[in-house]
Design a protein around this motif. Structure first.
Motif, short mmCIF file in Angstrom:
data_model
loop_
_atom_site.label_atom_id
_atom_site.label_comp_id
_atom_site.label_asym_id
_atom_site.label_seq_id
_atom_site.Cartn_x
_atom_site.Cartn_y
_atom_site.Cartn_z
N PHE A 76 -4.84 -4.98 1.31
CA PHE A 76 -4.01 -3.84 0.91
C PHE A 76 -4.62 -3.08 -0.28
O PHE A 76 -5.83 -3.01 -0.38
N CYS A 134 0.85 -1.19 0.00
CA CYS A 134 0.00 0.00 0.00
C CYS A 134 0.89 1.24 0.00
O CYS A 134 1.89 1.28 0.71
N GLY A 178 0.89 3.06 7.74
CA GLY A 178 -0.50 2.78 7.37
C GLY A 178 -1.52 3.51 8.23
O GLY A 178 -1.18 4.27 9.16
N CYS A 179 -2.78 3.30 7.90
CA CYS A 179 -3.88 3.87 8.68
C CYS A 179 -3.81 3.28 10.10
O CYS A 179 -3.40 2.14 10.26
N ARG A 236 -7.42 2.26 -2.87
CA ARG A 236 -7.46 3.65 -2.41
C ARG A 236 -7.78 4.56 -3.59
O ARG A 236 -7.38 4.28 -4.71
N SER A 255 -5.96 -4.75 6.45
CA SER A 255 -7.40 -4.58 6.66
C SER A 255 -8.23 -5.69 6.04
O SER A 255 -9.36 -5.50 5.62
N ARG A 297 -4.56 8.51 7.05
CA ARG A 297 -4.98 7.93 5.76
C ARG A 297 -4.09 8.42 4.62
O ARG A 297 -3.96 7.77 3.60
N TYR A 309 -5.73 1.93 12.06
CA TYR A 309 -6.49 0.71 12.38
C TYR A 309 -6.06 -0.48 11.52
O TYR A 309 -6.58 -1.58 11.67
N CYS A 310 -5.11 -0.28 10.62
CA CYS A 310 -4.75 -1.32 9.64
C CYS A 310 -3.69 -2.24 10.23
O CYS A 310 -2.65 -1.77 10.69
#
Ligand code: SF4
Length: 305
Positions: free
Chosen positions: A87, A29, A40-41, A119, A49, A160, A43-44
């Protein structure tokens, strides 16, 4: 019908039991490798994810065949949508993407669709044209964008490394091609008010988004969000609050929007919080319907567009 579920939509479309089968295409990603961001984000987790990623390097054909066999025996599934989930599944040159997508869709004659999660900042006309070309082989081709919220302040706090404007640009491009689209959103984001959450619902309604996948924010092991939880900085919503938020959100969406999912993601063994997600996930739909009955509303009841 209190909401338009993805299962019923697929049933209408195919007159058969259709299941998505998750595929790990070995992507990374741009928000992990340093192109847009690192780490990464928040929460990832290391699976990108995805709740059902395969062991790395499992050939795609093997993933598809195994997955189909499991779903046929467990759910009596008949047809399948190859779902590139983990991803950023457009983050490679077109020639590489074509090889991976081809391998998935030609792995079984029971594949009737292709769905690609990505994305908004990782798509362009050339890639959309490639994805649209699968319409020649399949009746159903879809792209999924992780939007999460329309509020850039929140997107920034989630790390993000993309904006709502990136999403709008991707949506405009996507609509130039015969591709279905779905948008992921997360309820209960830290620092976001209920009013702001509903502004996201209103915007999705205004944009006439075809499909929405709703996630609850969950903290998984080895993520920055898990650390925030341990430090007392992230307070997950209670089950009851989550049901209220879901009902509020769905009331704002048009009745024709297809609801792909109503709950969180992530492997249960990796779940740190909220722990109710382990025991009560199956109660979400019945409790949501009870809430709609109590309010005498349903999806679309408060839609303004
Ligand atoms: S964009 Fe998706 S894969 Fe990339 S870091 Fe965020 S959640 Fe993970």
């Amino acid at each position: 019908m209190y909401f338009r579920s993805y299962n019923s939509y697929l049933q209408e479309l195919f007159h058969a039991r259709v299941y998505k089968i998750s595929i790990d295409g070995g992507f990374t990603c741009p928000n992990r490798d340093g192109t847009k961001g690192r780490g990464g984000c928040i929460y990832c987790d290391e699976k990108g994810s995805s709740s059902r990623a395969h062991a790395p390097a499992t050939p795609i054909r093997e993933q598809v065949i195994k997955n189909i066999a499991v779903r046929k025996s467990r759910y009596r599934a008949e047809k399948f949508i190859a779902y590139f989930q983990s991803f950023t599944n457009t983050y490679a040159p077109c020639a590489t993407l074509k090889k991976l997508y081809d391998e998935a869709i030609f792995a079984s004659p029971d594949i009737v669709g292709l769905s690609i999660a990505t994305r908004a900042d990782s798509i362009d006309e050339e890639k959309l044209s490639l994805i649209a070309s699968y319409q020649q082989n399949l009746p159903y081709v879809q792209i999924e964008y992780g939007l999460q919220t329309i509020h850039n302040r929140t997107l920034s706090s989630l790390n993000r490394c993309e904006s709502f404007e990136d999403f709008l640009h991707a949506l405009t491009l996507t609509r130039q091609f015969p591709i279905h689209h779905c948008v992921h959103v997360i309820l209960g984001l830290p620092g976001e008010s209920k009013k702001e959450e509903l502004q996201t619902a209103d915007m999705l309604a205004k944009l006439k988004i075809e499909g929405v996948k709703i996630h609850f924010l969950v903290a998984l092991q080895n993520t920055p969000l898990a650390l925030q939880y341990q430090q007392g900085l992230f307070h997950p919503l209670s089950f009851e609050e989550q049901i209220m938020r879901l009902a509020d959100f769905l009331e704002r969406l048009p009745p024709e929007t297809v609801i792909h999912r109503l709950s969180g993601n992530g492997h249960p063994q990796k779940l740190i919080a909220p722990l109710w997600m382990k025991e009560r996930k199956k109660e979400i739909v019945p409790c949501l319907i009870q809430e709609f009955i109590k309010r005498n509303t349903k999806q679309g009841s408060r839609c303004r567009f």
